[in-house]
Design a protein around this motif. Sequence first.
Motif, PDB file in Angstrom:
ATOM      1  N   ASP A 236       0.866  -1.181   0.000  1.00 24.08           N
ATOM      2  CA  ASP A 236       0.000   0.000   0.000  1.00 24.08           C
ATOM      3  C   ASP A 236       0.897   1.223   0.000  1.00 24.08           C
ATOM      4  O   ASP A 236       1.891   1.265   0.735  1.00 24.08           O
ATOM      5  N   GLY A 237       0.582   2.221  -0.811  1.00 18.83           N
ATOM      6  CA  GLY A 237       1.410   3.419  -0.877  1.00 18.83           C
ATOM      7  C   GLY A 237       2.603   3.191  -1.792  1.00 18.83           C
ATOM      8  O   GLY A 237       2.654   2.240  -2.561  1.00 18.83           O
ATOM      9  N   THR A 238       3.593   4.066  -1.694  1.00 16.99           N
ATOM     10  CA  THR A 238       4.817   3.921  -2.487  1.00 16.99           C
ATOM     11  C   THR A 238       5.872   3.271  -1.612  1.00 16.99           C
ATOM     12  O   THR A 238       6.197   3.783  -0.539  1.00 16.99           O
ATOM     13  N   VAL A 239       6.397   2.137  -2.077  1.00 16.21           N
ATOM     14  CA  VAL A 239       7.392   1.385  -1.310  1.00 16.21           C
ATOM     15  C   VAL A 239       8.662   1.262  -2.139  1.00 16.21           C
ATOM     16  O   VAL A 239       8.622   0.841  -3.296  1.00 16.21           O
TER      17      VAL A 239
ATOM     18  N   ARG B 177       1.158   4.480 -13.246  1.00 16.48           N
ATOM     19  CA  ARG B 177       0.518   5.252 -12.184  1.00 16.48           C
ATOM     20  C   ARG B 177       1.304   6.529 -11.920  1.00 16.48           C
ATOM     21  O   ARG B 177       2.488   6.599 -12.196  1.00 16.48           O
ATOM     22  N   GLN B 178       0.646   7.496 -11.320  1.00 15.22           N
ATOM     23  CA  GLN B 178       1.302   8.760 -10.994  1.00 15.22           C
ATOM     24  C   GLN B 178       1.900   8.670  -9.602  1.00 15.22           C
ATOM     25  O   GLN B 178       1.221   8.302  -8.643  1.00 15.22           O
ATOM     26  N   ASP B 179       3.217   9.016  -9.490  1.00 10.30           N
ATOM     27  CA  ASP B 179       3.861   8.971  -8.180  1.00 10.30           C
ATOM     28  C   ASP B 179       3.670  10.301  -7.450  1.00 10.30           C
ATOM     29  O   ASP B 179       3.015  11.217  -7.948  1.00 10.30           O
ATOM     30  N   SER B 180       4.230  10.415  -6.246  1.00 11.67           N
ATOM     31  CA  SER B 180       4.046  11.608  -5.421  1.00 11.67           C
ATOM     32  C   SER B 180       4.687  12.858  -6.027  1.00 11.67           C
ATOM     33  O   SER B 180       4.363  13.966  -5.626  1.00 11.67           O
TER      34      SER B 180
ATOM     35  N   SER C 295      16.080   7.674 -15.574  1.00 12.37           N
ATOM     36  CA  SER C 295      17.518   7.903 -15.445  1.00 12.37           C
ATOM     37  C   SER C 295      18.054   7.029 -14.326  1.00 12.37           C
ATOM     38  O   SER C 295      17.307   6.369 -13.613  1.00 12.37           O
ATOM     39  N   ALA C 296      19.351   7.038 -14.130  1.00 12.33           N
ATOM     40  CA  ALA C 296      19.989   6.203 -13.108  1.00 12.33           C
ATOM     41  C   ALA C 296      19.512   6.545 -11.703  1.00 12.33           C
ATOM     42  O   ALA C 296      19.536   5.702 -10.814  1.00 12.33           O
ATOM     43  N   ASP C 297      19.060   7.776 -11.478  1.00 12.11           N
ATOM     44  CA  ASP C 297      18.594   8.145 -10.145  1.00 12.11           C
ATOM     45  C   ASP C 297      17.099   7.907  -9.964  1.00 12.11           C
ATOM     46  O   ASP C 297      16.519   8.274  -8.959  1.00 12.11           O
ATOM     47  N   GLY C 298      16.446   7.261 -10.942  1.00 16.21           N
ATOM     48  CA  GLY C 298      15.041   6.890 -10.816  1.00 16.21           C
ATOM     49  C   GLY C 298      14.065   7.972 -11.219  1.00 16.21           C
ATOM     50  O   GLY C 298      12.868   7.788 -11.132  1.00 16.21           O
ATOM     51  N   LYS C 299      14.552   9.117 -11.668  1.00 13.05           N
ATOM     52  CA  LYS C 299      13.668  10.193 -12.105  1.00 13.05           C
ATOM     53  C   LYS C 299      13.565  10.166 -13.618  1.00 13.05           C
ATOM     54  O   LYS C 299      14.399   9.599 -14.296  1.00 13.05           O
ATOM     55  N   ALA C 300      12.531  10.813 -14.136  1.00 15.04           N
ATOM     56  CA  ALA C 300      12.360  10.834 -15.592  1.00 15.04           C
ATOM     57  C   ALA C 300      13.606  11.413 -16.233  1.00 15.04           C
ATOM     58  O   ALA C 300      14.173  12.377 -15.759  1.00 15.04           O
ATOM     59  N   GLY C 301      14.054  10.818 -17.295  1.00 11.51           N
ATOM     60  CA  GLY C 301      15.266  11.267 -17.968  1.00 11.51           C
ATOM     61  C   GLY C 301      15.404  10.547 -19.286  1.00 11.51           C
ATOM     62  O   GLY C 301      14.423  10.178 -19.898  1.00 11.51           O
TER      63      GLY C 301
END
Length: 164
Positions: free
Chosen positions: A13-16, A65-68, A145-151
């Motif tokens: 449940d939530g973002t893990v 899904r859309q994250d925080s 990207s390598a840091d997990g953000k859009a890239g």
Amino acid sequence: MQSAGRLQRLVVDGTVNLFVEGDFDLGGNTSLEISKGAMLNLYVSGKVRLSAGSELALGAEDFMRQDSNGLIRPAVSIYSAYQQAGNGVTIGGSNDTYAAIYAPGSDVVISGSGALYGGLRAQNVVISGAGSLEHVPELADYEVSADGKAGNVLSFANEWIETR
């Protein structure tokens, strides 16, 4: 982490964000369920095994899904840092997995009646037996990207998969 019959059901449940130093083995008829609106990011330094009647399932039909932070991402992402000989990721047995799997430094095997619904990035992919891979079209434009953000480092767009 090894479930091997000791865990019947685990619900996210939530973002893990789960970091596993070593191997991650979801087997023994264990069900890992992702609730509606929840997201799982699994980071593994060792091998990933999804087998033996286990299931990595979504609690809703929406794969993206859309994250925080407002980014649209896969509900389940598995990042494998494994780069040694052998298979870094194995999906087998009677296993249904719904995930985007990033294993750029290792081989991935889908065998038996294992199935992956989502996307896959690996050095080599082997699909055998009744194993199957079904690409989710929503991943075509997704990049991370390598840091997990859009890239623009890893993407599922315009990639070829060779099966043998």
